[in-house]
Design an enzyme around this catalytic site. Structure first.
Site, PDB file in Angstrom:
ATOM      1  N   MET A  81      18.574 -46.384   7.486  1.00 49.33           N
ATOM      2  CA  MET A  81      18.920 -47.772   7.785  1.00 49.33           C
ATOM      3  C   MET A  81      19.939 -47.872   8.920  1.00 49.33           C
ATOM      4  O   MET A  81      20.594 -46.876   9.276  1.00 49.33           O
ATOM      5  CB  MET A  81      19.505 -48.416   6.519  1.00 49.33           C
ATOM      6  CG  MET A  81      18.534 -48.466   5.363  1.00 49.33           C
ATOM      7  SD  MET A  81      19.284 -49.049   3.812  1.00 49.33           S
ATOM      8  CE  MET A  81      19.596 -50.762   4.200  1.00 49.33           C
ATOM      9  N   HIS A  82      20.073 -49.067   9.479  1.00 52.43           N
ATOM     10  CA  HIS A  82      21.177 -49.478  10.348  1.00 52.43           C
ATOM     11  C   HIS A  82      21.222 -48.799  11.713  1.00 52.43           C
ATOM     12  O   HIS A  82      21.810 -49.356  12.645  1.00 52.43           O
ATOM     13  CB  HIS A  82      22.553 -49.186   9.693  1.00 52.43           C
ATOM     14  CG  HIS A  82      22.653 -49.460   8.235  1.00 52.43           C
ATOM     15  ND1 HIS A  82      22.436 -50.702   7.680  1.00 52.43           N
ATOM     16  CD2 HIS A  82      22.939 -48.634   7.193  1.00 52.43           C
ATOM     17  CE1 HIS A  82      22.598 -50.637   6.370  1.00 52.43           C
ATOM     18  NE2 HIS A  82      22.895 -49.408   6.045  1.00 52.43           N
ATOM     19  N   ASP A 239      14.999 -47.094   3.858  1.00 47.79           N
ATOM     20  CA  ASP A 239      14.707 -45.925   3.009  1.00 47.79           C
ATOM     21  C   ASP A 239      15.137 -46.151   1.561  1.00 47.79           C
ATOM     22  O   ASP A 239      14.446 -45.722   0.625  1.00 47.79           O
ATOM     23  CB  ASP A 239      15.312 -44.642   3.570  1.00 47.79           C
ATOM     24  CG  ASP A 239      16.815 -44.690   3.781  1.00 47.79           C
ATOM     25  OD1 ASP A 239      17.357 -43.674   4.197  1.00 47.79           O
ATOM     26  OD2 ASP A 239      17.433 -45.743   3.537  1.00 47.79           O
TER      27      ASP A 239
HETATM   28  O1  LIG Z   1      23.447 -46.120   5.410  1.00 48.17           O
HETATM   29  C1  LIG Z   1      22.728 -45.959   4.461  1.00 48.17           C
HETATM   30  C2  LIG Z   1      22.500 -47.072   3.502  1.00 48.17           C
HETATM   31  O2  LIG Z   1      23.343 -48.203   3.767  1.00 48.17           O
HETATM   32  C3  LIG Z   1      22.023 -44.638   4.257  1.00 48.17           C
HETATM   33  O3  LIG Z   1      21.452 -44.543   2.975  1.00 48.17           O
HETATM   34  C4  LIG Z   1      20.956 -44.458   5.315  1.00 48.17           C
HETATM   35  O4  LIG Z   1      19.869 -45.348   5.033  1.00 48.17           O
HETATM   36  C5  LIG Z   1      20.523 -43.014   5.435  1.00 48.17           C
HETATM   37  O5  LIG Z   1      19.772 -42.631   4.349  1.00 48.17           O
HETATM   38  P1  LIG Z   1      19.416 -41.067   4.096  1.00 48.17           P
HETATM   39  O6  LIG Z   1      18.892 -40.510   5.394  1.00 48.17           O
HETATM   40  O7  LIG Z   1      20.669 -40.415   3.663  1.00 48.17           O
HETATM   41  O8  LIG Z   1      18.379 -41.087   3.022  1.00 48.17           O
END
Ligand SMILES: O=C(CO)[C@@H](O)[C@H](O)COP(=O)(O)O
Ligand SMILES: Nc1ncnc2c1ncn2[C@@H]1O[C@H](COP(=O)(O)OP(=O)(O)O)[C@@H](O)[C@H]1O
Length: 498
Positions: A81-82, A239
């Site tokens: 995300m983000h 995700d």
């Molecule tokens: O920043 C967040 C949720 O706000 C993280 O959960 C990212 O979405 C990365 O996810 P992973 O790669 O660790 O699964």
């Protein structure tokens, strides 16, 4: 036989999951890529490395299942995300993507809060945090003005993949919610926020439901892989939203713990929009019409990866972690805090860094490895406590997903620290499974996430709390909970010296 493909563009690697209408996995493949850390607090990736990984994964799946080229009925995505991807008018990446665990934007977060804090919280239900997308946009505006002038497309990682596959500039509500630019109740870009920060809406993608079709594979992509039919592509989701779909967290009941590069403790939230004043993240779900809340540990698997790569690069995960169950809870007096890139929940602090406390001469590599796993899990317990105190949600059953769910001793540790029954999935790739389910819904195999979950989601093992360990971890957690406050100033001062 027909297939759907779920692609998870994770932070450590891209994973592909090929599944049948019966929910059987016929193919899995993955390809890793590095996180670039040009300086402390910076975290970036080259978007074209994601494309290279996607090419490897899709080609590997076709090699394993050749009739995929004629029987694939849908592709969808989950993604980190983000993270901010910026493209120029020629659709070329202008700079490396700035990731969700990059904490360079503390100043921009302060600016957002001072200028439009109430507006942002009111419309997005979240506060300005370094990992979110809006602060990254402001950082580029302020520090790379020449790059900002070139920007024509801003998107999230999975959407860059969708753009490459279909030519459609699209995103979904669950991922858009993590940008701090979406009115999550109205499910539209929040024009008052865009106006506040001089962001042209034309630079943002069209919004879709996660299960909606955004297009079909382009002729170039079909030729590249040898697809003989048009393959519909569906928007996909963040995700963690996809992991929730893949875990069956699409109604009240169980909680979810995801140990990927980040760590997440997540709860389903129904269509009635809650408001946690930013103390917990609150985003649109990939299950249409619903939401989810969560707390995030910035460096969960990342802490273990850092430790393994630094102190045990020659060992596999099973070798490094093989002896942890033989040690009693607490690694014989050794505590670790996973703040190696700062922290988000409950400590909003980009300047804090990690710590080992209690080191003495009898501690071995196994003690340190156990302390790292316990510290990561204690940090996720912080989010469990926030979920109970802020959202009033208590979970006796928690679905554990992500790479961390591969280790049974870690799953037992989670049961003992959370004092809840932990279950894992037959397919530990929660996000990729959720993405495949979204493709199946989009392809018309199912009407909704609940119907898809009944066929695609299968739980594997149960780990029940060992009450002696629960009691021991309760005492250790009380000590762990003091470490942030005790080390905060020292950590900040050390960082300031660099
Ligand atoms: O920043 C967040 C949720 O706000 C993280 O959960 C990212 O979405 C990365 O996810 P992973 O790669 O660790 O699964
Ligand atoms: N066998 C294992 N045992 C324990 N942890 C593991 C194992 N394999 C991977 N991991 C952890 O899982 C993380 C990757 O999980 P994954 O869900 O793929 O993350 P992401 O989606 O962020 O790429 C790594 O950071 C690593 O620390």
């Amino acid at each position: 036989m027909a297939y759907v493909l779920g692609i998870d563009l994770g932070t450590s690697s891209l994973k592909g999951l090929l599944m049948t209408e019966k929910g059987d996995v016929v193919g899995e493949a993955s390809a890793a890529y590095p996180i670039l850390t040009p300086q402390t607090g910076f975290s970036e990736q080259e978007p074209d490395q994601w494309l290279e990984a996607a090419k490897k994964v899709i080609a590997a799946l076709i090699q394993k299942t050749p009739d995929m080229t004629t029987k694939l009925q849908g592709i969808s995505f989950s993604g980190q995300m983000h993270s901010l991807v910026v493209l120029d008018e020629n659709k070329q990446s202008i700079r490396p993507a700035i990731l969700w665990n990059d904490v360079r934007t503390t100043k921009q977060c302060q600016e957002i809060t001072e200028k439009a804090g109430d507006l942002v919280l009111g419309l997005t239900k979240n506060i300005a945090l370094e990992g979110f997308t809006l602060p990254k946009i402001l950082w580029i505006q302020e520090n790379e003005s020449e790059n900002w002038e070139k920007v024509r497309y801003m998107m999230l990682p999975k959407d860059y993949l969708g753009f490459w596959l279909t030519g459609t500039f699209a995103t979904d509500f669950s991922d858009a919610a993590g940008t701090l630019l979406l009115d999550i109740a109205k499910k539209e870009w929040a024009q008052p926020i865009l106006d506040s920060f001089n962001i042209p809406v034309e630079r943002l993608p069209k919004l879709f439901e996660s299960q909606d079709q955004i297009g079909v594979l382009t002729d170039d992509i079909k030729a590249l892989f040898g697809f003989e039919v048009d393959v519909p592509v569906f928007a996909g989701g963040a995700d963690n939203a996809c992991a929730a779909v893949g875990s069956g967290i699409i109604q009240d009941g169980a909680g979810m713990c995801s140990i990927g590069t980040s760590g997440v403790f997540l709860s389903f939230e129904s269509g009635a929009l809650a408001d946690y004043q930013g103390k917990l993240h609150l985003f649109n779900h990939a299950a249409k019409g619903d939401y989810y809340s969560m707390g995030v540990t910035l460096a969960a698997g990342n802490s273990l990866d850092w430790f393994k790569n630094t102190f045990a690069a020659d060992q596999s995960f099973p070798e490094l972690l093989g002896g942890i169950a033989a040690l009693k809870p607490g690694a014989d007096g050794l505590l670790f805090t996973p703040y190696i890139v700062g922290e988000r929940t409950p400590h909003v602090d980009s300047q804090i860094r990690g710590a080992f406390i209690g080191i003495d001469t009898h501690h071995t590599l196994t003690h340190f490895a156990k302390a790292v796993l316990e510290g990561i899990t204690f940090s996720l317990k912080d989010s469990q406590v926030m979920m109970e105190t802020v959202a009033g949600r208590h979970f006796d059953r928690i679905v554990s997903v992500g790479g961390g769910a591969k280790n049974p001793d870690w799953l037992q540790m989670q049961a003992d620290i959370f004092n809840a029954t932990i279950v894992n999935l037959t397919v530990e790739q929660g996000p990729g499974l959720g993405a495949a389910m979204l493709a199946a819904i989009g392809a018309g195999w199912f009407d909704n996430a609940a119907e898809a979950a009944a066929v695609f989601v299968h739980y594997k093992d149960e780990f029940t709390p060992n009450l002696e360990h629960v009691a021991a971890y309760a005492k250790l957690y009380a000590l762990y909970s003091q470490v942030y406050g005790v080390t905060k100033n020292l950590s900040h001062d050390l960082l300031a010296l660099n």
